[in-house]
Each structure stands twice: as structure tokens, then as C-alpha cells.
Design a protein around this motif. Structure first.
Motif, PDB file in Angstrom:
ATOM      1  N   ALA A  80       0.837  -1.199   0.000  1.00 40.67           N
ATOM      2  CA  ALA A  80       0.000   0.000   0.000  1.00 40.67           C
ATOM      3  C   ALA A  80       0.874   1.253   0.000  1.00 40.67           C
ATOM      4  N   VAL A  81       0.502   2.223  -0.830  1.00 39.73           N
ATOM      5  CA  VAL A  81       1.299   3.438  -0.968  1.00 39.73           C
ATOM      6  C   VAL A  81       1.394   4.197   0.348  1.00 39.73           C
ATOM      7  N   LEU A  82       0.326   4.207   1.124  1.00 37.01           N
ATOM      8  CA  LEU A  82       0.302   4.962   2.378  1.00 37.01           C
ATOM      9  C   LEU A  82       0.819   4.158   3.574  1.00 37.01           C
ATOM     10  N   SER A  83       1.356   2.989   3.321  1.00 38.80           N
ATOM     11  CA  SER A  83       1.842   2.157   4.419  1.00 38.80           C
ATOM     12  C   SER A  83       3.221   2.613   4.885  1.00 38.80           C
ATOM     13  N   LEU A  84       3.597   2.212   6.107  1.00 34.10           N
ATOM     14  CA  LEU A  84       4.900   2.581   6.649  1.00 34.10           C
ATOM     15  C   LEU A  84       6.056   1.969   5.852  1.00 34.10           C
ATOM     16  N   PRO A  85       6.000   0.678   5.458  1.00 37.07           N
ATOM     17  CA  PRO A  85       7.107   0.112   4.669  1.00 37.07           C
ATOM     18  C   PRO A  85       7.331   0.861   3.356  1.00 37.07           C
ATOM     19  N   PHE A  86       6.243   1.249   2.693  1.00 38.45           N
ATOM     20  CA  PHE A  86       6.350   1.966   1.418  1.00 38.45           C
ATOM     21  C   PHE A  86       7.010   3.338   1.650  1.00 38.45           C
ATOM     22  N   SER A  87       6.524   4.066   2.641  1.00 34.18           N
ATOM     23  CA  SER A  87       7.014   5.419   2.910  1.00 34.18           C
ATOM     24  C   SER A  87       8.465   5.412   3.384  1.00 34.18           C
ATOM     25  N   LEU A  88       8.785   4.474   4.298  1.00 31.74           N
ATOM     26  CA  LEU A  88      10.149   4.404   4.813  1.00 31.74           C
ATOM     27  C   LEU A  88      11.146   4.034   3.719  1.00 31.74           C
ATOM     28  N   THR A  89      10.756   3.093   2.869  1.00 27.93           N
ATOM     29  CA  THR A  89      11.645   2.701   1.775  1.00 27.93           C
ATOM     30  C   THR A  89      11.857   3.870   0.821  1.00 27.93           C
ATOM     31  N   ALA A  90      10.776   4.600   0.541  1.00 26.53           N
ATOM     32  CA  ALA A  90      10.881   5.750  -0.355  1.00 26.53           C
ATOM     33  C   ALA A  90      11.782   6.826   0.232  1.00 26.53           C
ATOM     34  N   TYR A  91      11.721   7.026   1.554  1.00 24.11           N
ATOM     35  CA  TYR A  91      12.523   8.081   2.180  1.00 24.11           C
ATOM     36  C   TYR A  91      13.981   7.665   2.370  1.00 24.11           C
ATOM     37  N   VAL A  92      14.180   6.476   2.952  1.00 24.59           N
ATOM     38  CA  VAL A  92      15.535   6.054   3.308  1.00 24.59           C
ATOM     39  C   VAL A  92      16.323   5.607   2.079  1.00 24.59           C
ATOM     40  N   VAL A  93      15.705   4.747   1.262  1.00 27.24           N
ATOM     41  CA  VAL A  93      16.411   4.207   0.097  1.00 27.24           C
ATOM     42  C   VAL A  93      16.138   5.050  -1.151  1.00 27.24           C
ATOM     43  N   GLY A  94      14.857   5.246  -1.452  1.00 27.85           N
ATOM     44  CA  GLY A  94      14.483   5.898  -2.708  1.00 27.85           C
ATOM     45  C   GLY A  94      14.957   7.328  -2.825  1.00 27.85           C
ATOM     46  N   ALA A  95      14.751   8.139  -1.787  1.00 28.19           N
ATOM     47  CA  ALA A  95      15.147   9.547  -1.860  1.00 28.19           C
ATOM     48  C   ALA A  95      16.665   9.674  -1.956  1.00 28.19           C
ATOM     49  N   THR A  96      17.383   8.840  -1.211  1.00 30.05           N
ATOM     50  CA  THR A  96      18.839   8.881  -1.274  1.00 30.05           C
ATOM     51  C   THR A  96      19.327   8.460  -2.659  1.00 30.05           C
ATOM     52  N   LYS A 135       1.838   1.317  -8.587  1.00 30.17           N
ATOM     53  CA  LYS A 135       2.594   1.544  -7.352  1.00 30.17           C
ATOM     54  C   LYS A 135       4.099   1.695  -7.569  1.00 30.17           C
ATOM     55  N   PRO A 136       4.727   0.926  -8.464  1.00 27.38           N
ATOM     56  CA  PRO A 136       6.158   1.161  -8.702  1.00 27.38           C
ATOM     57  C   PRO A 136       6.461   2.578  -9.191  1.00 27.38           C
ATOM     58  N   LEU A 137       5.608   3.090 -10.081  1.00 26.92           N
ATOM     59  CA  LEU A 137       5.821   4.459 -10.551  1.00 26.92           C
ATOM     60  C   LEU A 137       5.581   5.458  -9.419  1.00 26.92           C
ATOM     61  N   ALA A 138       4.572   5.191  -8.586  1.00 27.11           N
ATOM     62  CA  ALA A 138       4.317   6.054  -7.432  1.00 27.11           C
ATOM     63  C   ALA A 138       5.528   6.079  -6.511  1.00 27.11           C
ATOM     64  N   TYR A 139       6.176   4.936  -6.332  1.00 33.22           N
ATOM     65  CA  TYR A 139       7.388   4.867  -5.498  1.00 33.22           C
ATOM     66  C   TYR A 139       8.492   5.736  -6.082  1.00 33.22           C
ATOM     67  N   LEU A 140       8.706   5.672  -7.383  1.00 33.89           N
ATOM     68  CA  LEU A 140       9.782   6.439  -8.004  1.00 33.89           C
ATOM     69  C   LEU A 140       9.524   7.942  -7.910  1.00 33.89           C
ATOM     70  N   VAL A 141       8.289   8.355  -8.181  1.00 30.71           N
ATOM     71  CA  VAL A 141       7.960   9.780  -8.121  1.00 30.71           C
ATOM     72  C   VAL A 141       8.033  10.285  -6.680  1.00 30.71           C
ATOM     73  N   LEU A 142       7.543   9.488  -5.723  1.00 32.34           N
ATOM     74  CA  LEU A 142       7.637   9.877  -4.311  1.00 32.34           C
ATOM     75  C   LEU A 142       9.094   9.978  -3.881  1.00 32.34           C
ATOM     76  N   SER A 143       9.926   9.069  -4.344  1.00 34.36           N
ATOM     77  CA  SER A 143      11.359   9.122  -4.037  1.00 34.36           C
ATOM     78  C   SER A 143      11.977  10.428  -4.538  1.00 34.36           C
ATOM     79  N   SER A 144      11.596  10.843  -5.735  1.00 31.50           N
ATOM     80  CA  SER A 144      12.122  12.085  -6.289  1.00 31.50           C
ATOM     81  C   SER A 144      11.667  13.289  -5.479  1.00 31.50           C
TER      82      SER A 144
END
Length: 376
Positions: free
Chosen positions: A84-100, A226-235
Motif C-alpha cells: 500500500a502506498v500509504l503504508s509505513l514500509p512503502f514510505s520508509l523505503t521511499a525516504y531512506v532508500v528511494g530519496a537517497t 505503485k512502482p511508478l508512485a514509489y519512483l515519483v515519491l522518491s524524487s
């Protein structure tokens, strides 16, 4: 942040004369009436250390790092296709791994814009489009001319799109305004250039757009949205309240405003610093972009050799003000009443040519040929 200014090797005629609130009672930028300091220091360093030019040229390691980070981001995006996009695993991965990771790719594209991944300029343009893929939105083709103009016309009002506009500075001149800017600064950096001046549309722009849209379509068609949402959120997070995003502010915002306002040719022979390096561990994740004075002095020196440049010409850099924490930069920018979007050095168009001929486009990257569409 250290506040001393090197004086040993800079000639008096290049000193900046600054004036706060120069244009009108509502304009609080620092206005400079001489050229930017980097080309003068570059010439002084070359005179003192002629061997410095041997550091210029592409870095073969860059392409392998880019391949690895692109693969990491695509693997994370696909792995999260059922999360789920709004879940903690999704958000944490996007912030810690994806944003970096995406900040790393932003800065890989920055390196590539100076032709520092391959000897061939064309190969660099194509590879930048590839590095753009996990970012989710096409931007590499537009970034290059705007960024090279930032080097060639540092601080020039109406050309350097890294500068905040007076409207931004006026409306965001508060704690909440600065917090808003830091949270959404990726949007400011994406939209501001188009409002400052328009680039000519080239085949490279069309290629960048076509490749990105095709990739996004295939990704969504194959694995869902969801994969595209992860990439855009990471950016987005990469340019938001993230430690690595501190470099956007650290590079050119003046933090010791009162001290700089008091300086002028009568009080110092050194130009007032308007670029600030960061010396800290996050350089390992960001292609040494923290060595920003070094980068502006020698845009054709790749990330792996910037530390060698610093050591070779240490007498030119040792006393310049610098940062040691990007996280602290963001915190101070938001909470310090004396620091804000007004704290930038600006100059008029003619200011970049005072005392010299200004930057040549051939000096802005390795194997650069000049005549770059959109560079002013």
C-alpha cells in the motif's frame, strides 16, 4: 560554519562590492557589482599549480555507479508493487532508500551534464536520459543548459535559475515560509527555470520525454501504478526534508549575512564568498557535490578527483567559509531569522564580464565544444 575568508591569492581588482537592499526598499538580496569569483580563482590556481589541468576529464566509474543505482531503484519499485502506498514500509523505503538513490541520480545527471561519464558528448547526453529513468519525470535534457548557465552566469539576475525570485523571497520570508520552501524545494527548482527564461525545444528534449513516457507506460502496464508512485515519491522526498537535500541550500545561500554586508573593497582584498563547500560524509552518496567551490572553479574535474583538487590547491580553499552538516544547514535556514531566501548574491548581466571576458562554454565541461542550445 567557518566565517574566515582567504586573502592570500586574490587580486584587489576582483573584490566584490556588496550592498544589501540595493534595488528597492523591498529588495534584500546582496547585489554584487563585479564578476563572480570562480574564474579568477581558477586562473590563479592554474598559475600556481599548472598540473591541475591533468585532473580534468571523464571518470569511467560513474557509469557503473549509475547502473547500480538505477538497478536498485527499479528492484525496490517492483518489490513494492503489492504494498500500500500509504503504508509505513512503502514510505520508509521511499525516504531512506528511494530519496537517497534519486538524489544520487540527480547528481549523477549533474556530473554527466559536464561530460564527465564518457569522452563523447553524445554518449553523455544519452546516458543522462538513462539515469533519468528512475526519477519518473523527464528532466535531464532541460537540466543541462540551465545548469551550465548557472556556471557561466553565476548570480546573474534573470539568467541563473538557481536564484530565488524576489516574489519567492518576499512571500516565504518567515519561519513557516522557509519550512514550506524546504519541504517543496524540488518543485521550486523544477518550475522556476521555465518562468525565468525559456529553452529552445531540441531533439534531445523530445528524446528525453519519449524515453521517460515509454518507460513509465511499460512499468505501469507490467507491474501496476505503485512502482511508478514509489519512483515519483522518491524524487519528491529527495528534494524535500531529507539530509542530502541540504546541498541545494548549502551551496550558495549566505548564512553570515551581517558579516558579508560590512565587507567591501575598502575592508578586504578578497571577494566575498558566494559559494560554500560542504566537507562531510554525505559526499560519499552524492558524487562529492559538497566540494562546491572546487566544482565551480573547475567544472571539468570529475567527482573522484575533486578531493585531489582540494589538496593540491589547499591554500586557496582552507580559509573559505564552509559547512560540515547538511542537516544543520536545513535546520538553521528554517529557524534562523537572519537567514532566508534573500540571502543570495545577485548581479546584473554585465557583472559577469567585469574585469575579464567571462567563462567560455568550452570551460564548462570535458570535451565541450561550445554553442550549447539554451546556455546564456
Amino acid at each position: 560554519m567557518h566565517s574566515s575568508v582567504a586573502t592570500a591569492t586574490i587580486q584587489p581588482e576582483t573584490a566584490l562590492s556588496l550592498k544589501a537592499a540595493a534595488v528597492s526598499e523591498h529588495d534584500k538580496f546582496f547585489w554584487a557589482y563585479t564578476e563572480e569569483p570562480h574564474r579568477t580563482r581558477r586562473q590563479a590556481i592554474i598559475k600556481a599549480h599548472p598540473e591541475v589541468t591533468k585532473l580534468c576529464g571523464p571518470e569511467p566509474l560513474t557509469k557503473y555507479y549509475v547502473l547500480g543505482v538505477v538497478a536498485l531503484q527499479l528492484a525496490c519499485a517492483i518489490a513494492l508493487r503489492h504494498t500500500a502506498v500509504l503504508s509505513l514500509p512503502f514510505s520508509l523505503t521511499a525516504y531512506v532508500v528511494g530519496a537517497t538513490a534519486n538524489q544520487n541520480l540527480f547528481l549523477a545527471i549533474h556530473e554527466i551534464s559536464h561530460n564527465l561519464a564518457f569522452r563523447s558528448p553524445t554518449a553523455n547526453r544519452i546516458f543522462a536520459v538513462f539515469a533519468n529513468i528512475p526519477i519518473g519525470l523527464p528532466y535531464s535534457a532541460a537540466f543541462r543548459p540551465y545548469h551550465l548557465t548557472h556556471h557561466k552566469s553565476l548570480g546573474v539576475d534573470g539568467l541563473d535559475t538557481d536564484l530565488p525570485t524576489a516574489l519567492e523571497a518576499l512571500f516565504l520570508d518567515s519561519l513557516l515560509g522557509k519550512a514550506f520552501f524546504c519541504t517543496f524545494q524540488i518543485l521550486f527548482y523544477a518550475l522556476r527555470p521555465m518562468l525565468v527564461y525559456q529553452l529552445p525545444l531540441t531533439s534531445l528534449h523530445l528524446f528525453n520525454i519519449a524515453v521517460q513516457l515509454l518507460f513509465d507506460y511499460v512499468l505501469v502496464s507490467t507491474f501496476g501504478p505503485k512502482p511508478l508512485a514509489y519512483l515519483v515519491l522518491s524524487s519528491f522526498l529527495a528534494g524535500s526534508l531529507h539530509p542530502c537535500a541540504g546541498h541545494f541550500i548549502a551551496e550558495h545561500y549566505v548564512f553570515d549575512r551581517n558579516a558579508l554586508a560590512s565587507k567591501g573593497p575598502a575592508k578586504t582584498d578578497a571577494p566575498v564568498p558566494e559559494t560554500f563547500s560542504y566537507y562531510g560524509p554525505l559526499n560519499l552518496l552524492t558524487y562529492n557535490v559538497g566540494l562546491h567551490n572546487e566544482h565551480h572553479d573547475f567544472p571539468a574535474v570529475p567527482w573522484t578527483r575533486l578531493p585531489a583538487l582540494h589538496e593540491l590547491a589547499k591554500e586557496f580553499y582552507a580559509d573559505l567559509p564552509c559547512h560540515t552538516s547538511w542537516t544543520w544547514v536545513i535546520w538553521q535556514f528554517v529557524w534562523d531569522r537572519e537567514v532566508g531566501l534573500w540571502c543570495r548574491v545577485k548581479r546584473k548581466e554585465g557583472g559577469r564580464k567585469v574585469g575579464g571576458k567571462g567563462w567560455k562554454e568550452e570551460e564548462l565541461g570535458a570535451n565541450e565544444r561550445g554553442g550549447i542550445p539554451g546556455v546564456k
